[in-house]
Design an enzyme around this catalytic site. Structure first.
Site, PDB file in Angstrom:
ATOM      1  N   ASP A  58       0.327  -7.187   5.097  1.00 19.27           N
ATOM      2  CA  ASP A  58      -0.266  -8.363   5.244  1.00 19.27           C
ATOM      3  C   ASP A  58       0.742  -9.580   5.773  1.00 19.27           C
ATOM      4  O   ASP A  58       0.069 -10.101   5.668  1.00 19.27           O
ATOM      5  CB  ASP A  58      -1.080  -8.713   3.617  1.00 19.27           C
ATOM      6  CG  ASP A  58      -2.326  -8.105   3.244  1.00 19.27           C
ATOM      7  OD1 ASP A  58      -2.264  -6.933   4.651  1.00 19.27           O
ATOM      8  OD2 ASP A  58      -2.881  -7.518   2.647  1.00 19.27           O
ATOM      9  N   THR A 111       0.532  -1.092  -0.046  1.00 21.86           N
ATOM     10  CA  THR A 111       0.368   0.398  -0.063  1.00 21.86           C
ATOM     11  C   THR A 111       0.581   1.011   0.199  1.00 21.86           C
ATOM     12  O   THR A 111       0.380   2.215  -0.596  1.00 21.86           O
ATOM     13  CB  THR A 111      -0.866   0.058   1.168  1.00 21.86           C
ATOM     14  OG1 THR A 111      -1.802  -0.908   1.208  1.00 21.86           O
ATOM     15  CG2 THR A 111      -1.569   1.321   1.795  1.00 21.86           C
ATOM     16  N   GLN A 142      -2.467 -21.051  19.282  1.00 24.08           N
ATOM     17  CA  GLN A 142      -2.797 -20.047  18.507  1.00 24.08           C
ATOM     18  C   GLN A 142      -3.775 -18.355  18.525  1.00 24.08           C
ATOM     19  O   GLN A 142      -3.979 -17.688  18.757  1.00 24.08           O
ATOM     20  CB  GLN A 142      -4.094 -20.852  17.752  1.00 24.08           C
ATOM     21  CG  GLN A 142      -5.754 -21.689  18.919  1.00 24.08           C
ATOM     22  CD  GLN A 142      -6.120 -22.620  18.521  1.00 24.08           C
ATOM     23  OE1 GLN A 142      -7.625 -21.763  17.978  1.00 24.08           O
ATOM     24  NE2 GLN A 142      -6.303 -23.487  17.938  1.00 24.08           N
TER      25      GLN A 142
HETATM   26  N1  ASP Z   1      -2.544  -5.033   0.254  1.00 23.66           N
HETATM   27  C1  ASP Z   1      -1.344  -4.903   0.767  1.00 23.66           C
HETATM   28  C2  ASP Z   1      -0.188  -5.515   1.419  1.00 23.66           C
HETATM   29  O1  ASP Z   1      -0.170  -6.135   2.002  1.00 23.66           O
HETATM   30  C3  ASP Z   1      -1.972  -4.561   2.009  1.00 23.66           C
HETATM   31  C4  ASP Z   1      -0.085  -3.487   3.220  1.00 23.66           C
HETATM   32  O2  ASP Z   1       0.168  -3.049   1.694  1.00 23.66           O
HETATM   33  O3  ASP Z   1      -0.560  -2.809   4.484  1.00 23.66           O
HETATM   34  O4  ASP Z   1       0.878  -5.422   0.078  1.00 23.66           O
END
Ligand code: ASP
Length: 342
Positions: free
Chosen positions: A92, A15, A279
């Site tokens: 992610d 992002t 977990q």
């Molecule tokens: N979907 C994005 C990624 O992990 C989310 C982020 O950048 O925080 O690349």
């Protein structure tokens, strides 16, 4: 010429460097040069910044072992010429990648700081600028001409953590990561405060060794009430499976039913390593505390202690890739190699 620390910024995607496609409304990666243009503040930092980008930046959901090797190789190639590294990465799978790199970079004596953001760099309310600028500052921190941080860290929302202790805990808060079993390495407020007592101590005389062989014959199975015998049986029957992380309840507890015990026994006899990881997000495995973990202890299931699932799966990939013998595997796994377990 000023003798400023040299930092290499490695852009993998995420992002932090994304823009909105206004037609579809979805976020997609954009040209890395534009990322730097968006932050003129970078010119004010007391360090020299070089940049290198993945040819095709990725959403980190597409992260894989080949990309980890690419990041490790970039660090290896620039290790002597640079004093610190900042890896821009989607949030992610950041904890997985940063954990993997912590094992792949043996004898690391320079900072490798992973960061990203929840909002794109161009967004008005973005968290990207602070995360990026402070990560670079942390990577450039020196004392008596030597880097202060000498391990793989993850910086997000004012805190630097040991990377292999982190987990992404929130999909929308700026505070997206936590390290529940280990305190932060540094905090950013009015001052940048480094908690030296929490840092990894490394022998500087040892040469960096980069491990690029990560074994993919591994799996994770999360227990839940109602898990069927067939599911466990099928997972353990995967051809070439070498290790399985069993995500257990609480302090490492699992059903005591006969079918589960016999399946696990059969698998360990076949040479499949089974690791007990809780977990729960915080705390760890204490095999033998309850009757419901006594059977796992007797079977010589590997004790994951307070390791995160992210650090455990990548540790398995690393140890299997390194060819650790069947005999030593349990004791090596149960030893903290990069500060990933207490
Ligand atoms: N979907 C994005 C990624 O992990 C989310 C982020 O950048 O925080 O690349």
């Amino acid at each position: 010429m000023k003798n400023e620390p040299k930092i290499l910024l490695i852009y993998t995607g995420g992002t932090i460097g994304m823009v909105k496609d206004y037609k579809s409304g979805s976020l997609k990666a954009f040209n890395f040069n534009k990322l730097l243009k968006n932050i003129p503040e970078l010119n004010q930092l007391n360090c020299d910044i070089d940049t290198v980008s993945f040819i095709d930046p990725i959403d980190s959901s597409n992260m894989n072992v080949a990309y980890w090797v690419e990041i490790a190789s970039l660090i290896e190639v620039h290790y002597e010429s640079h004093d610190g590294f900042v890896v821009l990465h989607g949030s992610d799978t950041m904890s997985y990648s940063a954990s993997a790199l912590s094992y792949m970079l043996e004898n690391l004596s320079k900072p490798v700081i992973f960061t990203g953001s929840q909002l794109p760099i161009g967004d008005l309310r973005t968290d990207a600028k602070e995360n990026l600028i402070t990560s670079i500052q942390i990577a450039a921190l020196q004392e008596k001409g030597r880097p202060v941080i000498r391990e793989v860290g993850l910086y997000f929302e004012y805190k630097l953590y040991r990377a292999n202790r982190t987990t992404k805990i929130n999909a929308e808060h700026f505070e997206a990561f936590q390290s529940l079993n280990y305190p932060p390495l540094a905090e950013s407020g009015v001052h940048l405060k480094v908690y030296k007592e929490n840092l990894l101590t490394v022998r500087r005389s040892k040469k960096l060794v980069v491990h690029k062989n990560m074994c993919k014959d591994v799996a994770i199975l999360k227990l839940f009430p109602g898990l069927g015998e067939q599911v466990l049986e099928q997972v353990l029957a995967i051809p070439d499976l070498k290790a399985l992380i069993l995500e257990t309840y609480g302090a490492g507890n699992a059903p005591t039913e006969e079918w589960l015990v016999s399946q696990l026994k059969k698998a360990t006899k076949k040479g499949i390593h089974i690791v007990n990881v809780t977990q729960c997000s915080g705390g760890g495995v204490l095999m033998g505390q309850y009757e419901t973990s006594e059977h796992l202890k007797k079977m010589q299931i590997i004790n994951g202690k307070d390791i995160t699932t992210e650090a455990a799966i990548t540790k398995l990939m690393y140890l299997l890739g390194a060819g650790i013998s069947q005999k030593l595997f349990k004791s090596v796994f149960e030893t903290s190699l990069r500060g990933e377990m207490s």
